[in-house]
Design a protein around this motif. Structure first.
Motif, PDB file in Angstrom:
ATOM      1  N   THR A  38     -17.028  -7.123  53.039  1.00 50.64           N
ATOM      2  CA  THR A  38     -16.764  -5.471  52.272  1.00 50.64           C
ATOM      3  C   THR A  38     -16.512  -4.676  53.394  1.00 50.64           C
ATOM      4  O   THR A  38     -16.732  -5.296  54.286  1.00 50.64           O
ATOM      5  CB  THR A  38     -18.319  -5.104  51.719  1.00 50.64           C
ATOM      6  N   ALA A  39     -15.942  -3.489  52.441  1.00 49.33           N
ATOM      7  CA  ALA A  39     -15.336  -2.595  53.869  1.00 49.33           C
ATOM      8  C   ALA A  39     -17.211  -2.118  54.633  1.00 49.33           C
ATOM      9  O   ALA A  39     -17.355  -1.954  55.333  1.00 49.33           O
ATOM     10  CB  ALA A  39     -15.155  -1.556  53.420  1.00 49.33           C
ATOM     11  N   PRO A  40     -18.042  -1.663  54.101  1.00 43.51           N
ATOM     12  CA  PRO A  40     -19.497  -1.532  54.117  1.00 43.51           C
ATOM     13  C   PRO A  40     -19.510  -2.981  55.172  1.00 43.51           C
ATOM     14  O   PRO A  40     -20.777  -2.185  56.396  1.00 43.51           O
ATOM     15  CB  PRO A  40     -20.274  -1.172  53.568  1.00 43.51           C
ATOM     16  N   GLU A  41     -18.887  -3.461  54.925  1.00 44.08           N
ATOM     17  CA  GLU A  41     -19.491  -4.875  55.945  1.00 44.08           C
ATOM     18  C   GLU A  41     -19.143  -4.485  56.937  1.00 44.08           C
ATOM     19  O   GLU A  41     -20.228  -4.968  58.764  1.00 44.08           O
ATOM     20  CB  GLU A  41     -20.130  -6.553  55.602  1.00 44.08           C
ATOM     21  N   LEU A  42     -18.176  -4.712  57.181  1.00 43.69           N
ATOM     22  CA  LEU A  42     -17.374  -4.592  57.885  1.00 43.69           C
ATOM     23  C   LEU A  42     -17.258  -3.574  59.065  1.00 43.69           C
ATOM     24  O   LEU A  42     -18.177  -3.366  60.310  1.00 43.69           O
ATOM     25  CB  LEU A  42     -15.458  -4.333  57.903  1.00 43.69           C
ATOM     26  N   LEU A  43     -17.946  -2.169  58.543  1.00 42.70           N
ATOM     27  CA  LEU A  43     -18.179  -1.184  59.452  1.00 42.70           C
ATOM     28  C   LEU A  43     -19.645  -1.446  59.825  1.00 42.70           C
ATOM     29  O   LEU A  43     -19.840  -0.852  61.111  1.00 42.70           O
ATOM     30  CB  LEU A  43     -18.129   0.008  58.776  1.00 42.70           C
ATOM     31  N   ALA A  44     -20.772  -2.241  59.092  1.00 40.35           N
ATOM     32  CA  ALA A  44     -21.656  -2.167  60.093  1.00 40.35           C
ATOM     33  C   ALA A  44     -21.671  -3.031  61.069  1.00 40.35           C
ATOM     34  O   ALA A  44     -22.366  -2.606  62.516  1.00 40.35           O
ATOM     35  CB  ALA A  44     -22.557  -3.065  58.859  1.00 40.35           C
ATOM     36  N   LEU A  45     -21.074  -4.213  60.607  1.00 44.30           N
ATOM     37  CA  LEU A  45     -20.557  -4.880  61.877  1.00 44.30           C
ATOM     38  C   LEU A  45     -19.750  -4.157  63.168  1.00 44.30           C
ATOM     39  O   LEU A  45     -20.397  -4.678  64.586  1.00 44.30           O
ATOM     40  CB  LEU A  45     -19.573  -6.372  61.799  1.00 44.30           C
ATOM     41  N   LEU A  46     -19.241  -3.267  63.043  1.00 47.77           N
ATOM     42  CA  LEU A  46     -18.148  -2.504  64.064  1.00 47.77           C
ATOM     43  C   LEU A  46     -19.081  -1.905  64.883  1.00 47.77           C
ATOM     44  O   LEU A  46     -19.072  -0.433  66.018  1.00 47.77           O
ATOM     45  CB  LEU A  46     -17.156  -1.869  63.734  1.00 47.77           C
ATOM     46  N   ARG A  47     -20.097  -1.168  64.034  1.00 53.61           N
ATOM     47  CA  ARG A  47     -21.296  -0.217  64.894  1.00 53.61           C
ATOM     48  C   ARG A  47     -21.686  -0.471  66.005  1.00 53.61           C
ATOM     49  O   ARG A  47     -22.257   0.342  66.644  1.00 53.61           O
ATOM     50  CB  ARG A  47     -22.354   0.073  64.056  1.00 53.61           C
ATOM     51  N   GLY A  48     -21.813  -2.014  66.183  1.00 55.86           N
ATOM     52  CA  GLY A  48     -22.419  -2.531  67.377  1.00 55.86           C
ATOM     53  C   GLY A  48     -21.352  -2.771  68.520  1.00 55.86           C
ATOM     54  O   GLY A  48     -21.645  -2.693  69.744  1.00 55.86           O
ATOM     55  N   LEU A  49     -20.180  -1.829  68.205  1.00 54.02           N
ATOM     56  CA  LEU A  49     -19.471  -1.583  69.419  1.00 54.02           C
ATOM     57  C   LEU A  49     -19.762  -0.216  69.847  1.00 54.02           C
ATOM     58  O   LEU A  49     -18.517  -0.420  70.358  1.00 54.02           O
ATOM     59  CB  LEU A  49     -17.960  -2.340  68.897  1.00 54.02           C
ATOM     60  N   THR A  50     -20.041   0.670  69.333  1.00 52.25           N
ATOM     61  CA  THR A  50     -19.748   1.931  69.087  1.00 52.25           C
ATOM     62  C   THR A  50     -20.387   2.256  70.428  1.00 52.25           C
ATOM     63  O   THR A  50     -21.614   1.721  70.688  1.00 52.25           O
ATOM     64  CB  THR A  50     -20.003   2.505  68.289  1.00 52.25           C
ATOM     65  N   PRO A  51     -20.297   3.015  71.191  1.00 52.76           N
ATOM     66  CA  PRO A  51     -21.232   3.709  72.309  1.00 52.76           C
ATOM     67  C   PRO A  51     -22.434   4.830  71.790  1.00 52.76           C
ATOM     68  O   PRO A  51     -22.216   4.646  70.328  1.00 52.76           O
ATOM     69  CB  PRO A  51     -20.466   4.981  73.010  1.00 52.76           C
ATOM     70  N   PRO A  52     -23.296   4.935  71.988  1.00 50.76           N
ATOM     71  CA  PRO A  52     -23.975   5.363  71.725  1.00 50.76           C
ATOM     72  C   PRO A  52     -24.306   7.403  71.035  1.00 50.76           C
ATOM     73  O   PRO A  52     -23.171   7.133  70.881  1.00 50.76           O
ATOM     74  CB  PRO A  52     -25.210   5.802  72.591  1.00 50.76           C
ATOM     75  N   GLY A  53     -24.767   7.279  69.422  1.00 50.28           N
ATOM     76  CA  GLY A  53     -24.184   7.772  68.734  1.00 50.28           C
ATOM     77  C   GLY A  53     -23.506   7.952  67.403  1.00 50.28           C
ATOM     78  O   GLY A  53     -22.900   9.236  66.578  1.00 50.28           O
ATOM     79  N   GLY A  54     -23.379   6.356  67.632  1.00 46.77           N
ATOM     80  CA  GLY A  54     -23.490   5.606  66.297  1.00 46.77           C
ATOM     81  C   GLY A  54     -21.679   5.811  65.853  1.00 46.77           C
ATOM     82  O   GLY A  54     -20.815   6.175  66.559  1.00 46.77           O
ATOM     83  N   LEU A  55     -21.932   5.555  63.942  1.00 41.92           N
ATOM     84  CA  LEU A  55     -20.566   5.647  63.927  1.00 41.92           C
ATOM     85  C   LEU A  55     -20.207   6.462  62.062  1.00 41.92           C
ATOM     86  O   LEU A  55     -20.746   6.496  61.458  1.00 41.92           O
ATOM     87  CB  LEU A  55     -19.514   4.252  63.350  1.00 41.92           C
ATOM     88  N   ASP A  56     -19.522   7.083  62.264  1.00 40.59           N
ATOM     89  CA  ASP A  56     -18.926   7.798  61.397  1.00 40.59           C
ATOM     90  C   ASP A  56     -17.887   7.290  60.807  1.00 40.59           C
ATOM     91  O   ASP A  56     -16.586   7.465  61.727  1.00 40.59           O
ATOM     92  CB  ASP A  56     -19.991   9.569  61.003  1.00 40.59           C
ATOM     93  N   ALA A  57     -16.904   8.037  60.103  1.00 45.19           N
ATOM     94  CA  ALA A  57     -15.252   8.188  59.451  1.00 45.19           C
ATOM     95  C   ALA A  57     -15.162   9.246  60.405  1.00 45.19           C
ATOM     96  O   ALA A  57     -15.293  10.395  60.393  1.00 45.19           O
ATOM     97  CB  ALA A  57     -15.459   8.325  58.426  1.00 45.19           C
ATOM     98  N   GLY A  58     -14.235   9.370  61.527  1.00 48.53           N
ATOM     99  CA  GLY A  58     -13.322  10.219  62.768  1.00 48.53           C
ATOM    100  C   GLY A  58     -14.149   9.556  63.861  1.00 48.53           C
ATOM    101  O   GLY A  58     -13.231  10.104  64.882  1.00 48.53           O
TER     102      GLY A  58
END
Length: 163
Positions: A140-160
């Protein structure tokens, strides 16, 4: 507006490297087109975004590669400052480097995009594209976004924000 100087330098370096590669030049060949003497190591640190480039040096680099400095800076500015509401920014290099099996379709897509000349390292996806990518990955889109959060630099992920 807050400037993330590390991000700005990194994006500026990526744009300089892209310009050089579009001309098919090595750093040594670029250096031969400059009017001042710059070490190859200095050119490398500009392209990696680990060293600040003076305005005069930036203009010299741009002119050597037949690029208007204001056009280069406009591209950098768009990449750094124009996250559109509701869109998610993806760092294609980070996606390619991630080897989780769930992200295989996304990784293949990112690899293909990066092989295309002129493709930026970072792209923005609208919600429909995120939904489609998730579907390709069997998520699902939320599952994909959760997986991709592990790729982000510190500070997290939000739309944009960057992935």
């Amino acid at each position: 507006m807050h400037i993330d100087s590390e991000l700005y330098q990194r994006v500026l370096g990526e744009e300089l490297r892209k310009l050089r590669r579009l001309r098919g030049w090595t750093r040594k060949e670029l250096n031969q087109h400059l009017q001042s003497d710059i070490s190859l190591q200095t050119l490398a640190t500009y392209e990696l975004g680990t060293r600040q480039c003076s305005v005069v040096r930036l203009v010299e680099l741009c002119l050597a590669m037949d690029e208007l400095p204001q056009d280069l800076l406009a591209r950098v500015h768009r990449r750094v400052f124009t996250d559109e509401p509701g869109k998610v920014r993806l760092d294609l290099g980070q996606i390619v480097a991630d080897h989780r099996s769930e992200l295989l379709p996304l990784r293949r897509w990112a690899e293909d995009r990066l092989r295309q000349p002129g493709t930026p390292q970072e792209v923005q996806l609208d919600p429909a594209a995120v939904e489609r990518m998730a579907e390709l990955c069997g998520l699902t889109a939320p599952e994909l976004l959760a997986l991709l959060r592990g790729l982000t630099p510190p500070g997290g992920l939000d739309a944009g924000s960057a992935l």
